[in-house]
Scaffold this motif. Structure first.
Motif, PDB file in Angstrom:
ATOM      1  N   ILE A 118      50.568 -24.144  -4.025  1.00 31.47           N
ATOM      2  CA  ILE A 118      51.391 -22.737  -3.289  1.00 31.47           C
ATOM      3  C   ILE A 118      52.276 -23.773  -2.685  1.00 31.47           C
ATOM      4  N   GLY A 119      51.642 -24.271  -1.389  1.00 28.57           N
ATOM      5  CA  GLY A 119      51.864 -25.501  -0.489  1.00 28.57           C
ATOM      6  C   GLY A 119      53.399 -26.647  -0.906  1.00 28.57           C
ATOM      7  N   GLY A 120      52.552 -26.660  -1.923  1.00 27.93           N
ATOM      8  CA  GLY A 120      54.053 -27.708  -2.721  1.00 27.93           C
ATOM      9  C   GLY A 120      55.103 -26.837  -3.424  1.00 27.93           C
ATOM     10  N   TYR A 121      54.773 -25.667  -4.433  1.00 30.87           N
ATOM     11  CA  TYR A 121      55.806 -24.546  -4.535  1.00 30.87           C
ATOM     12  C   TYR A 121      56.403 -24.334  -3.246  1.00 30.87           C
ATOM     13  N   LEU A 122      56.147 -23.674  -2.821  1.00 33.83           N
ATOM     14  CA  LEU A 122      56.973 -23.274  -1.031  1.00 33.83           C
ATOM     15  C   LEU A 122      58.110 -23.981  -1.103  1.00 33.83           C
ATOM     16  N   PHE A 123      57.174 -25.538  -0.641  1.00 36.35           N
ATOM     17  CA  PHE A 123      58.506 -26.270  -0.886  1.00 36.35           C
ATOM     18  C   PHE A 123      59.546 -26.859  -1.372  1.00 36.35           C
ATOM     19  N   ILE A 124      59.258 -26.499  -2.677  1.00 37.88           N
ATOM     20  CA  ILE A 124      60.372 -26.950  -3.210  1.00 37.88           C
ATOM     21  C   ILE A 124      60.991 -26.186  -3.311  1.00 37.88           C
ATOM     22  N   ALA A 125      60.814 -24.343  -3.789  1.00 36.68           N
ATOM     23  CA  ALA A 125      61.444 -23.421  -3.139  1.00 36.68           C
ATOM     24  C   ALA A 125      62.759 -23.568  -1.855  1.00 36.68           C
ATOM     25  N   VAL A 126      61.571 -24.467  -1.096  1.00 36.27           N
ATOM     26  CA  VAL A 126      62.614 -24.160   0.201  1.00 36.27           C
ATOM     27  C   VAL A 126      63.902 -25.330   0.326  1.00 36.27           C
ATOM     28  N   SER A 127      62.892 -26.687   0.247  1.00 39.23           N
ATOM     29  CA  SER A 127      64.076 -27.689   0.022  1.00 39.23           C
ATOM     30  C   SER A 127      64.832 -27.290  -0.907  1.00 39.23           C
ATOM     31  N   GLY A 128      65.015 -26.808  -1.992  1.00 43.19           N
ATOM     32  CA  GLY A 128      65.555 -26.576  -2.807  1.00 43.19           C
ATOM     33  C   GLY A 128      67.000 -25.828  -2.285  1.00 43.19           C
ATOM     34  N   LEU A 129      66.883 -24.585  -1.231  1.00 40.26           N
ATOM     35  CA  LEU A 129      67.940 -24.712  -1.002  1.00 40.26           C
ATOM     36  C   LEU A 129      69.086 -25.135  -0.329  1.00 40.26           C
ATOM     37  N   PHE A 130      68.364 -26.657   0.464  1.00 33.79           N
ATOM     38  CA  PHE A 130      69.290 -27.419   0.405  1.00 33.79           C
ATOM     39  C   PHE A 130      69.909 -29.179  -0.251  1.00 33.79           C
ATOM     40  N   PHE A 131      69.398 -29.396  -1.374  1.00 36.77           N
ATOM     41  CA  PHE A 131      69.348 -29.929  -2.199  1.00 36.77           C
ATOM     42  C   PHE A 131      70.807 -29.276  -2.928  1.00 36.77           C
ATOM     43  N   VAL A 132      70.562 -28.176  -2.796  1.00 40.46           N
ATOM     44  CA  VAL A 132      71.500 -27.690  -4.511  1.00 40.46           C
ATOM     45  C   VAL A 132      72.629 -26.928  -3.211  1.00 40.46           C
ATOM     46  N   ALA A 133      72.484 -26.899  -2.494  1.00 38.41           N
ATOM     47  CA  ALA A 133      74.242 -27.322  -1.367  1.00 38.41           C
ATOM     48  C   ALA A 133      74.938 -28.559  -1.404  1.00 38.41           C
ATOM     49  N   ILE A 134      73.645 -29.606  -1.555  1.00 38.33           N
ATOM     50  CA  ILE A 134      74.381 -30.944  -1.225  1.00 38.33           C
ATOM     51  C   ILE A 134      75.125 -30.829  -2.351  1.00 38.33           C
ATOM     52  N   GLY A 135      74.820 -30.547  -4.259  1.00 36.57           N
ATOM     53  CA  GLY A 135      75.276 -30.845  -4.890  1.00 36.57           C
ATOM     54  C   GLY A 135      76.400 -30.149  -4.806  1.00 36.57           C
ATOM     55  N   ILE A 136      76.572 -28.076  -4.516  1.00 33.78           N
ATOM     56  CA  ILE A 136      78.105 -28.069  -4.495  1.00 33.78           C
ATOM     57  C   ILE A 136      78.899 -28.498  -3.656  1.00 33.78           C
ATOM     58  N   LEU A 137      78.263 -29.199  -2.620  1.00 34.11           N
ATOM     59  CA  LEU A 137      79.615 -29.856  -1.700  1.00 34.11           C
ATOM     60  C   LEU A 137      79.828 -30.926  -2.145  1.00 34.11           C
ATOM     61  N   ALA A 138      79.179 -31.559  -3.332  1.00 33.63           N
ATOM     62  CA  ALA A 138      79.463 -32.840  -3.383  1.00 33.63           C
ATOM     63  C   ALA A 138      80.451 -32.491  -5.169  1.00 33.63           C
ATOM     64  N   SER A 139      80.118 -31.492  -5.968  1.00 34.49           N
ATOM     65  CA  SER A 139      80.947 -30.887  -6.788  1.00 34.49           C
ATOM     66  C   SER A 139      82.471 -31.002  -6.196  1.00 34.49           C
ATOM     67  N   SER A 140      82.826 -29.802  -4.843  1.00 30.43           N
ATOM     68  CA  SER A 140      84.390 -29.517  -4.107  1.00 30.43           C
ATOM     69  C   SER A 140      84.739 -30.697  -3.429  1.00 30.43           C
ATOM     70  N   LEU A 141      83.937 -32.157  -3.491  1.00 27.36           N
ATOM     71  CA  LEU A 141      84.618 -32.853  -3.605  1.00 27.36           C
ATOM     72  C   LEU A 141      86.053 -33.550  -4.287  1.00 27.36           C
ATOM     73  N   SER A 142      85.777 -33.405  -5.438  1.00 25.00           N
ATOM     74  CA  SER A 142      86.538 -34.287  -6.391  1.00 25.00           C
ATOM     75  C   SER A 142      86.521 -34.270  -7.882  1.00 25.00           C
ATOM     76  N   ARG A 143      87.676 -33.808  -8.593  1.00 18.38           N
ATOM     77  CA  ARG A 143      87.293 -33.168  -9.962  1.00 18.38           C
ATOM     78  C   ARG A 143      86.904 -34.050 -11.241  1.00 18.38           C
ATOM     79  N   ASN A 144      86.460 -34.927 -10.654  1.00 20.82           N
ATOM     80  CA  ASN A 144      86.103 -36.421 -11.618  1.00 20.82           C
ATOM     81  C   ASN A 144      84.471 -35.943 -11.461  1.00 20.82           C
ATOM     82  N   GLN A 145      83.722 -35.317 -12.785  1.00 13.40           N
ATOM     83  CA  GLN A 145      82.391 -34.945 -12.497  1.00 13.40           C
ATOM     84  C   GLN A 145      81.224 -36.021 -12.085  1.00 13.40           C
ATOM     85  N   ALA A 146      81.551 -37.411 -12.852  1.00 13.75           N
ATOM     86  CA  ALA A 146      80.843 -38.720 -12.690  1.00 13.75           C
ATOM     87  C   ALA A 146      81.018 -38.588 -11.142  1.00 13.75           C
TER      88      ALA A 146
END
Length: 252
Positions: free
Chosen positions: A140-168
């Motif tokens: 339970i602790g492991g999956y809770l960590f995944i859910a909470v930390s994922g909020l930040f990790f996915v937000a970083i991905g969205i930020l990176a995607s907003s900074l460039s027109r190139n997917q790569a």
């Protein structure tokens, strides 16, 4: 925010028909399945004191570094490359709704993929017939960590995607930012922080040690400072994504 759920459902549908999503899913399940099989071989050869779930979640960084860029690199950069983002924003939809809709869809898929790994533990318990393999605390602790930390990790991905027109470029930028954040775990012991004048920075780096957070969650220790770290980090990152996107649209 009345259009948020409309955008969210649209983005989820787009992710589900995107071949990149299935590449990420196959890659993720293949890597995590291989890790789980190696764990079983290890536990069958030599008895271990720690739960299989504890060891399994310690390798969370492997899929995070590769899966998050695959899930998010297309979200905004593709819209910018085709010029459809400007068209979308001419309708009664705000930049905030667009960014949050794409973020919500990527986070939904991130959680869905991680949730699918619960099948590994179910199969193990089913065939081993030993309830000790399903230690509820670390699981339970492991999956809770995944859910909470994922909020930040996915937000970083969205930020990176907003900074460039190139997917790569977006994917590589996301990978680099995630590697830097995960690498903070090893920086706090650097010689440079032995200087007392840098003690405030050392304290900040120590609080950002994500691997330590995982250990605490696995032991059932839910520190509000850690929750605040991920929630505030995700919020700040999304705000930067919105502001950066609006600035680029104004100057285009």
């Amino acid at each position: 925010m009345r259009h948020f759920f409309t955008i969210l459902s649209h983005e989820i549908r787009m992710l589900l028909v995107n071949p990149g999503t299935y590449i990420a899913a196959v890659f993720f399940l293949g890597v995590m399945g291989s890790i789980f099989i190696d764990l079983l071989n290890l536990y069958s050869a030599v008895p271990q004191e720690t739960s299989p779930a504890t060891v399994f979640f310690r390798l969370f960084w492997v899929p995070v570094l590769f899966m998050v860029p695959l899930l998010t690199m297309k979200s905004i950069s593709e819209e910018r490359r085709h010029g459809t983002l400007e068209t979308l924003l001419t309708s009664p939809v705000s930049t905030t709704e667009v960014v949050l809709g794409k973020y919500g869809a990527a986070y939904f898929l991130y959680i869905l993929l991680w949730g699918s790994t619960a099948v590994f533990f179910y199969i193990l318990q089913k065939f081993a017939g030993d309830s000790r393999f399903l230690d509820a605390g670390p699981l339970i602790g492991g999956y809770l960590f995944i859910a909470v930390s994922g909020l930040f990790f996915v937000a970083i991905g969205i930020l990176a995607s907003s900074l460039s027109r190139n997917q790569a470029v977006s994917g590589f930028l996301c990978f680099t930012l995630l590697a830097l954040i995960l690498g903070l775990n090893f920086v706090s012991n650097a010689d440079i922080f032995s200087n007392e004048t840098l003690s405030p920075f050392k304290s900040i780096v120590q609080r950002a040690q994500i691997f330590q957070h995982l250990d605490d969650f696995s032991r059932g220790i839910i520190d509000t400072r850690q929750l605040l770290f991920y929630v505030s980090g995700a919020t700040l990152t999304l705000i930067l994504s919105i502001l950066g996107l609006e600035a680029k649209i104004l100057h285009s």
